[in-house]
Each structure stands twice: as C-alpha cells, then as structure tokens.
Scaffold this motif. Structure first.
Motif, PDB file in Angstrom:
ATOM      1  N   LEU A  36       0.867  -1.179   0.000  1.00  0.00           N
ATOM      2  CA  LEU A  36       0.000   0.000   0.000  1.00  0.00           C
ATOM      3  C   LEU A  36       0.896   1.217   0.000  1.00  0.00           C
ATOM      4  O   LEU A  36       1.560   1.506   1.003  1.00  0.00           O
ATOM      5  CB  LEU A  36      -0.893  -0.014   1.246  1.00  0.00           C
ATOM      6  CG  LEU A  36      -1.881  -1.170   1.331  1.00  0.00           C
ATOM      7  CD1 LEU A  36      -2.435  -1.330   2.734  1.00  0.00           C
ATOM      8  CD2 LEU A  36      -3.026  -0.945   0.353  1.00  0.00           C
ATOM      9  N   ILE A  37       0.926   1.910  -1.121  1.00  0.00           N
ATOM     10  CA  ILE A  37       1.913   2.972  -1.277  1.00  0.00           C
ATOM     11  C   ILE A  37       1.211   4.224  -1.809  1.00  0.00           C
ATOM     12  O   ILE A  37       0.788   4.270  -2.955  1.00  0.00           O
ATOM     13  CB  ILE A  37       3.101   2.455  -2.145  1.00  0.00           C
ATOM     14  CG1 ILE A  37       4.209   3.473  -2.226  1.00  0.00           C
ATOM     15  CG2 ILE A  37       2.696   1.954  -3.520  1.00  0.00           C
ATOM     16  CD1 ILE A  37       5.563   2.885  -2.661  1.00  0.00           C
ATOM     17  N   SER A  38       1.050   5.201  -0.898  1.00  0.00           N
ATOM     18  CA  SER A  38       0.254   6.387  -1.268  1.00  0.00           C
ATOM     19  C   SER A  38       0.890   7.633  -0.685  1.00  0.00           C
ATOM     20  O   SER A  38       2.048   7.613  -0.259  1.00  0.00           O
ATOM     21  CB  SER A  38      -1.171   6.205  -0.736  1.00  0.00           C
ATOM     22  OG  SER A  38      -1.151   6.280   0.671  1.00  0.00           O
ATOM     23  N   GLY A  39       0.105   8.725  -0.645  1.00  0.00           N
ATOM     24  CA  GLY A  39       0.633   9.975  -0.103  1.00  0.00           C
ATOM     25  C   GLY A  39       0.744   9.935   1.418  1.00  0.00           C
ATOM     26  O   GLY A  39       1.515  10.687   2.005  1.00  0.00           O
ATOM     27  N   GLY A  40      -0.019   9.065   2.058  1.00  0.00           N
ATOM     28  CA  GLY A  40      -0.016   9.031   3.523  1.00  0.00           C
ATOM     29  C   GLY A  40       0.537   7.739   4.099  1.00  0.00           C
ATOM     30  O   GLY A  40       0.781   7.659   5.310  1.00  0.00           O
ATOM     31  N   HIS A  41       0.679   6.700   3.294  1.00  0.00           N
ATOM     32  CA  HIS A  41       1.097   5.393   3.805  1.00  0.00           C
ATOM     33  C   HIS A  41       2.120   4.730   2.884  1.00  0.00           C
ATOM     34  O   HIS A  41       2.075   4.910   1.672  1.00  0.00           O
ATOM     35  CB  HIS A  41      -0.103   4.430   3.906  1.00  0.00           C
ATOM     36  CG  HIS A  41      -1.139   4.883   4.880  1.00  0.00           C
ATOM     37  ND1 HIS A  41      -2.103   5.799   4.547  1.00  0.00           N
ATOM     38  CD2 HIS A  41      -1.349   4.552   6.172  1.00  0.00           C
ATOM     39  CE1 HIS A  41      -2.864   6.011   5.610  1.00  0.00           C
ATOM     40  NE2 HIS A  41      -2.440   5.269   6.601  1.00  0.00           N
ATOM     41  N   THR A  42       2.997   3.947   3.485  1.00  0.00           N
ATOM     42  CA  THR A  42       3.825   3.009   2.707  1.00  0.00           C
ATOM     43  C   THR A  42       3.958   1.785   3.587  1.00  0.00           C
ATOM     44  O   THR A  42       4.663   1.810   4.603  1.00  0.00           O
ATOM     45  CB  THR A  42       5.220   3.591   2.396  1.00  0.00           C
ATOM     46  OG1 THR A  42       5.022   4.848   1.736  1.00  0.00           O
ATOM     47  CG2 THR A  42       6.005   2.680   1.466  1.00  0.00           C
ATOM     48  N   MET A  43       3.205   0.761   3.283  1.00  0.00           N
ATOM     49  CA  MET A  43       3.291  -0.428   4.116  1.00  0.00           C
ATOM     50  C   MET A  43       3.089  -1.706   3.314  1.00  0.00           C
ATOM     51  O   MET A  43       2.439  -1.710   2.273  1.00  0.00           O
ATOM     52  CB  MET A  43       2.313  -0.365   5.279  1.00  0.00           C
ATOM     53  CG  MET A  43       0.918   0.018   4.962  1.00  0.00           C
ATOM     54  SD  MET A  43       0.140   0.416   6.556  1.00  0.00           S
ATOM     55  CE  MET A  43      -1.532   0.542   6.101  1.00  0.00           C
ATOM     56  N   LEU A  44       3.685  -2.752   3.872  1.00  0.00           N
ATOM     57  CA  LEU A  44       3.531  -4.083   3.305  1.00  0.00           C
ATOM     58  C   LEU A  44       2.648  -4.859   4.272  1.00  0.00           C
ATOM     59  O   LEU A  44       2.947  -4.922   5.477  1.00  0.00           O
ATOM     60  CB  LEU A  44       4.888  -4.759   3.188  1.00  0.00           C
ATOM     61  CG  LEU A  44       5.703  -4.356   1.964  1.00  0.00           C
ATOM     62  CD1 LEU A  44       7.173  -4.663   2.163  1.00  0.00           C
ATOM     63  CD2 LEU A  44       5.176  -5.047   0.706  1.00  0.00           C
ATOM     64  N   LEU A  53       0.780  -6.547   9.568  1.00  0.00           N
ATOM     65  CA  LEU A  53       1.749  -5.557   9.105  1.00  0.00           C
ATOM     66  C   LEU A  53       3.125  -6.195   9.012  1.00  0.00           C
ATOM     67  O   LEU A  53       3.670  -6.679  10.004  1.00  0.00           O
ATOM     68  CB  LEU A  53       1.763  -4.384  10.100  1.00  0.00           C
ATOM     69  CG  LEU A  53       2.493  -3.129   9.672  1.00  0.00           C
ATOM     70  CD1 LEU A  53       1.883  -2.542   8.406  1.00  0.00           C
ATOM     71  CD2 LEU A  53       2.453  -2.085  10.786  1.00  0.00           C
ATOM     72  N   LEU A  54       3.682  -6.210   7.798  1.00  0.00           N
ATOM     73  CA  LEU A  54       5.012  -6.812   7.598  1.00  0.00           C
ATOM     74  C   LEU A  54       6.092  -5.732   7.602  1.00  0.00           C
ATOM     75  O   LEU A  54       7.219  -5.965   8.024  1.00  0.00           O
ATOM     76  CB  LEU A  54       5.051  -7.571   6.269  1.00  0.00           C
ATOM     77  CG  LEU A  54       3.958  -8.625   6.062  1.00  0.00           C
ATOM     78  CD1 LEU A  54       4.002  -9.170   4.647  1.00  0.00           C
ATOM     79  CD2 LEU A  54       4.138  -9.763   7.058  1.00  0.00           C
TER      80      LEU A  54
END
Ligand code: KG4
Ligand code: ZN
Length: 373
Positions: A162-170, A190-191
């Motif tokens: 999930l890679i956006s303006g507010g989040h970057t997470m696997l 959450l990885l």
C-alpha cells in the motif's frame, strides 16, 4: 471478542432492527463517497448482494480534484480541502440523484480529519434520511481490496504494498474470524511500515524542491521520464542493521534538498536529478519488497504511487524473477476513487448481507485508524 456496549445498544436500536428486517433487493445500487484527502469522489455501483458471481456495473463514477489549491499551498491544506469537499459533494450527488440507491458506503478513515468528516457525515445524513444501510469503509482496506474487482481470481491471502501519499506499508491480507461493522473486513498483518514519511509524500515534497509547477509525484515522474541518465546523481539508500522490510524516505529527501541547493531553477540537470531521486525510491521499495516475498504467491500494488511506471517495471522484474504474479489495478483505481469504497462495502455485504455491513448512525469518523488491529 465482546462487542462494545455502544455496539450492543446499536443492535437493540429500533433503527437497526427495522433495517435488518429489510432485505437488499437482488439488483442493488450502492452509493460510495470518498473525501479522505483532496479528491471528492462519488460512485454508484450496481451488484447482486447475494451472488458474487453476477457481474457488477458502474452506473456513475466522478471525481473532482483541487489542482489550484495544491499549487497555491504547495501541498494539501486540510481545512481548505474540506471547504472544497463541502462545495463539490452536493454537485456530484446532484449529478447522480436520478439513480435509485439502496445502500451507502463512505470512507470513515484514515485521512485528514476535516476532509473525512465531510464525506462520512454526508453519508450518515443520507442514510438516515433515506432509511438505508450505512457501511463504514477503511480507506486503506479499499485500496488493498480493489484489485479483486479487476482480478476476480485473486484469492486471500495475498501480500499488498500500500503505497500512497499518507502510507507506505507491506501487509498480508487474510480472512478475519470475527467481523464487526466498525472494523475492517479482512485481517491485516503488518510486515513493514515507513519509519518516517510515506513514499508519496517524499515524491510530492521532492517535486516541490525541484520547483515543478505541479507539486506531485506524477509530475516528478513525468520529468524523470525525460532523463537519459538516471544514475547521474548518487543517493545513499537507507541501510538498516537487520534485513527489515521497513521503509525510510526522509534521508533521500534531505539528500535531494542538498542537490537542489546546488542547481539554479532552470538547470537542465534537474531532469536527471528527478530521475535519480525517483530511482533511489524505487530501488529502496524493491529491496524491501524482496524481503517479504518468500512464502507468498502474489503481490498486489495499491495506492496512488502504484501508478508510477518505474516502480511497476522494477517490481514486475523482481516478481517474474521469483515466479510470482504482480497485480496492479488500472491507474484510475490506484489513486483515490469512490469505486474502491463501493467495492470494499460490496465485499462486506457478500460476507453477510445484513449484520456485518450496518454501521451505527452514531459512529464517528476515525481519522487515525490502524489497519492491523
Ligand atoms: O492513494 P492516493 O491517491 O491518495 C492518498 O491516499 O494518499 O495517493 C496520492 C499519492 C500522491 O503522493 C501522488 O503524488 C502519488 O500518489 N502519485 C504518484 C503518481 N500518481 C500519483 N507518484 C508517482 N508516480 C505517479 N504516476
Ligand atoms: Zn488513498
């Protein structure tokens, strides 16, 4: 898990009992509203609440953007963006008011508090006024699940970037055993997460440092695409003590700022600088994704930065080298949109057409709402 007292009261309320005694029609139209950042989005999707194999149809889908505000303030100004949502939402709802609706879904969070409130409160008001079910949607869950609308064979579990303006997470997306109307539908392990700013924020701020007229990742990417030498500026990639799938982008932004100070605004080397900076971000993300691949079969890209073609190319190579599938929804479904909100609500209705989808009308917004709870 024991339901919270206010949830028990909600189930006893006459409104809930009355709604749950009604069935959604076989051809059901759901209205979805998304206002968590600076895009005002409305969609109406027709689907069968009882048969997930029947095709769905998008009856209405429109978004209004705020490029002038973005330019004027060099980024999103939450209260100004909310003001625009308040003007834009009635316009969009008016444009689709001729279509009958049987349920309403809206983003309840996470997002910019004043912006989320505009869409969620409008949805609550409409649901009460029309006496139809209200469905609470987690914005990041909507980003994660929308790939299933375009790839029906994508089954749980899968890994999502999930890679956006507010989040970057696997995250590892899987089925959840207990589902409550105010929780996300799936379980999210959450990885990896960003330790500082999100990739989209690093790109937006990078575009500002490069003095692009449009301070966005898309504009930076367009400039970078003109480069003949993406390696001409060296960036030091974040190194962690252990092989961790966490991300860090603020060091790269600091390095970009140092390089920008050495260039005049019209310097043609800005093109190569944009490309080297983008490449550093792409390489860092690819290195982190590599860590979580063992044991999975597919990776789903979602969120606005998923539109970035350099990132798609790099991840596509990584995945094919590992005999795995990379799924990327079309660009219009990667950036914020209301179809993904409708889709997340539809998936919830398919799990249980009545009890799992009804949000209490007293439910407040959740601007800060962790996905993994
Ligand atoms: O998911 P999204 O529309 O909104 C949030 O929930 O944040 O993502 C917006 C982010 C912004 O940072 C924007 O600059 C970035 O996605 N973005 C891109 C591209 N298109 C949008 N970044 C890089 N390349 C693109 N083509
Ligand atoms: Zn988003």
């Amino acid at each position: 898990m024991k339901p919270h007292l206010s949830r028990i009261n909600h189930y006893k309320s006459p409104h809930f009992r009355w709604l749950s005694s009604r069935r959604l029609p076989d051809h059901c139209n759901i209205l979805a509203i998304e206002t968590s950042c600076d895009d005002t989005c409305v969609s109406i999707v027709s689907f069968s609440p009882t048969d997930r194999h029947k095709p769905y149809e998008v009856l209405f889908d429109r978004s209004l953007h705020q490029p002038d505000l973005l330019k004027a303030y060099g980024g999103v100004y939450p209260f100004k963006a909310a003001e625009r949502h308040r003007a834009a939402l009635p316009e969009l709802l008016g444009a689709c008011s001729h279509i009958p609706i049987h349920a309403i879904a809206a983003t309840r969070g996470p997002g910019l508090a004043p912006c989320v409130a505009v869409g969620w409160n409008a949805a609550k008001m409409l649901a009460a006024r029309l006496a139809i079910p209200l469905i609470s949607v987690h914005h990041m869950e909507a980003h994660a699940l929308v790939a299933r609308a375009t790839n029906p064979t994508l089954t749980l579990p899968f890994i999502s970037l999930l890679i956006s303006g507010g989040h970057t997470m696997l995250v590892r997306v899987d089925n959840r055993s207990t589902i409550l109307p105010s929780d996300p539908l799936c379980s999210y392990k959450l990885l990896g997460n960003t330790l500082d700013i999100a990739a989209g924020e690093a790109l937006d701020k990078g575009a500002r440092l490069l003095q692009l007229s449009e301070p966005t990742g898309a504009a930076l990417s367009r400039l970078a695409d003109q480069s003949q030498d993406i390696n001409s500026f060296r960036f030091s990639l974040p190194i962690s003590q252990r092989p961790s799938p966490d991300f860090s982008f603020s060091g790269l932004l600091t390095e970009l700022s140092k390089y920008c100070n050495s260039l005049v605004p019209e310097d043609p080397r800005r093109i190569d600088l944009a490309a080297s900076y983008q490449q550093a971000i792409v390489q860092h993300v690819t290195d982190r994704v590599k860590i979580v691949l063992p044991g999975s079969t597919s990776l789903v890209l979602s969120g606005g930065v998923a539109c970035n073609t350099a990132l798609q190319r790099s991840l596509s190579k990584l995945l094919s080298d590992n005999n795995m599938d990379l799924l990327v929804p079309p660009p219009a479904l990667c950036t914020d949109n209301a179809f993904m909100i409708a889709w997340a609500a539809i998936e919830r209705i398919w799990c249980d057409p009545i009890n799992l989808c009804l949000a209490p009308l007293t439910l407040e917004t959740a601007p800060v709402w962790p996905l993994d709870n």
